[in-house]
Design a protein around this motif. Structure first.
Motif, PDB file in Angstrom:
ATOM      1  N   ALA A   1       0.852  -1.172   0.000  1.00 39.47           N
ATOM      2  CA  ALA A   1       0.000   0.000   0.000  1.00 39.47           C
ATOM      3  C   ALA A   1       0.898   1.236   0.000  1.00 39.47           C
ATOM      4  O   ALA A   1       1.992   1.223   0.581  1.00 39.47           O
ATOM      5  N   ASP A   2       0.437   2.299  -0.630  1.00 38.06           N
ATOM      6  CA  ASP A   2       1.235   3.519  -0.698  1.00 38.06           C
ATOM      7  C   ASP A   2       1.583   4.048   0.694  1.00 38.06           C
ATOM      8  O   ASP A   2       2.655   4.618   0.899  1.00 38.06           O
ATOM      9  N   SER A   3       0.684   3.851   1.640  1.00 43.92           N
ATOM     10  CA  SER A   3       0.872   4.405   2.980  1.00 43.92           C
ATOM     11  C   SER A   3       2.035   3.768   3.738  1.00 43.92           C
ATOM     12  O   SER A   3       2.534   4.344   4.703  1.00 43.92           O
ATOM     13  N   VAL A   4       2.478   2.588   3.301  1.00 42.07           N
ATOM     14  CA  VAL A   4       3.554   1.897   4.024  1.00 42.07           C
ATOM     15  C   VAL A   4       4.792   1.687   3.156  1.00 42.07           C
ATOM     16  O   VAL A   4       5.820   1.204   3.654  1.00 42.07           O
ATOM     17  N   LYS A   5       4.701   2.053   1.895  1.00 42.77           N
ATOM     18  CA  LYS A   5       5.810   1.834   0.973  1.00 42.77           C
ATOM     19  C   LYS A   5       7.056   2.550   1.473  1.00 42.77           C
ATOM     20  O   LYS A   5       7.010   3.726   1.827  1.00 42.77           O
ATOM     21  N   GLY A   6       8.169   1.844   1.507  1.00 41.64           N
ATOM     22  CA  GLY A   6       9.416   2.419   1.986  1.00 41.64           C
ATOM     23  C   GLY A   6       9.621   2.288   3.486  1.00 41.64           C
ATOM     24  O   GLY A   6      10.729   2.522   3.983  1.00 41.64           O
ATOM     25  N   ARG A   7       8.582   1.936   4.214  1.00 39.58           N
ATOM     26  CA  ARG A   7       8.697   1.757   5.678  1.00 39.58           C
ATOM     27  C   ARG A   7       8.513   0.312   6.101  1.00 39.58           C
ATOM     28  O   ARG A   7       9.136  -0.137   7.061  1.00 39.58           O
ATOM     29  N   PHE A   8       7.633  -0.410   5.419  1.00 43.38           N
ATOM     30  CA  PHE A   8       7.326  -1.793   5.766  1.00 43.38           C
ATOM     31  C   PHE A   8       7.932  -2.732   4.727  1.00 43.38           C
ATOM     32  O   PHE A   8       8.076  -2.370   3.556  1.00 43.38           O
TER      33      PHE A   8
END
Length: 123
Positions: free
Chosen positions: A61-68
Motif C-alpha cells: 500500500a502507498d501508505s507503508v511503501k518504503g517503511r514496511f
C-alpha cells in the motif's frame, strides 16, 4: 484449510520498529500468496502488503511503501512484516491472510485469515 497465527504485536512509540510474524499450518502446500491487512477502530480492513508465496514478488500500500517490508520463510511456512518508522496512523489490528490462487491486494480473494494482532503506536 490453512490455519494462521500472528505474533509480534505490541505497544511502541512513533519512529520505532516492530516485526510481525504469521505461522501457517495445515494445507500450506496450497498457498499461492499471502498478505497483511489492518483494521483501525471504526474503519474498514485495509490492504498493507502482499507476497507471492513461491516467487516472493511483493506489493505494498502507498501508505507503508518504503517503511514496511513483507517477506516469507518458505521452509518455516512463516510470513513476516517488518515495520519501521512507525506512525500513529499505523495503529490497528494486523491480520495475515492466505490465498490458494494467485496473489495480490484484494481482501476478498483471500481464503484463510488469522485472528489478528494489535499494534499500537504512541507519541
Amino acid at each position: 484449510q490453512v490455519q494462521l497465527v500472528e505474533f509480534g504485536g505490541g505497544l511502541v512509540q512513533a519512529g520505532d520498529s516492530l516485526r510481525l510474524s504469521c505461522t501457517a499450518s495445515g494445507r500450506t502446500f496450497s498457498i499461492s500468496g499471502m498478505g497483511w491487512f489492518r483494521q483501525a477502530p471504526g474503519k474498514e480492513r485495509d490492504f498493507v502488503a502482499a507476497i507471492s508465496w513461491n516467487d516472493a514478488n511483493t506489493i505494498y500500500a502507498d501508505s507503508v511503501k518504503g517503511r514496511f517490508a513483507i517477506s516469507r520463510d518458505h521452509a518455516k511456512n512463516t510470513l513476516y512484516l517488518q515495520m519501521n518508522s512507525l506512525k500513529l496512523e499505523d495503529t490497528a489490528v494486523y491480520y495475515c491472510a492466505a490465498r490458494f490462487s494467485g496473489w495480490g491486494g484484494s481482501a476478498t480473494r483471500y481464503d484463510s485469515w488469522g485472528q489478528g494482532t494489535q499494534v499500537t503506536v504512541t507519541s
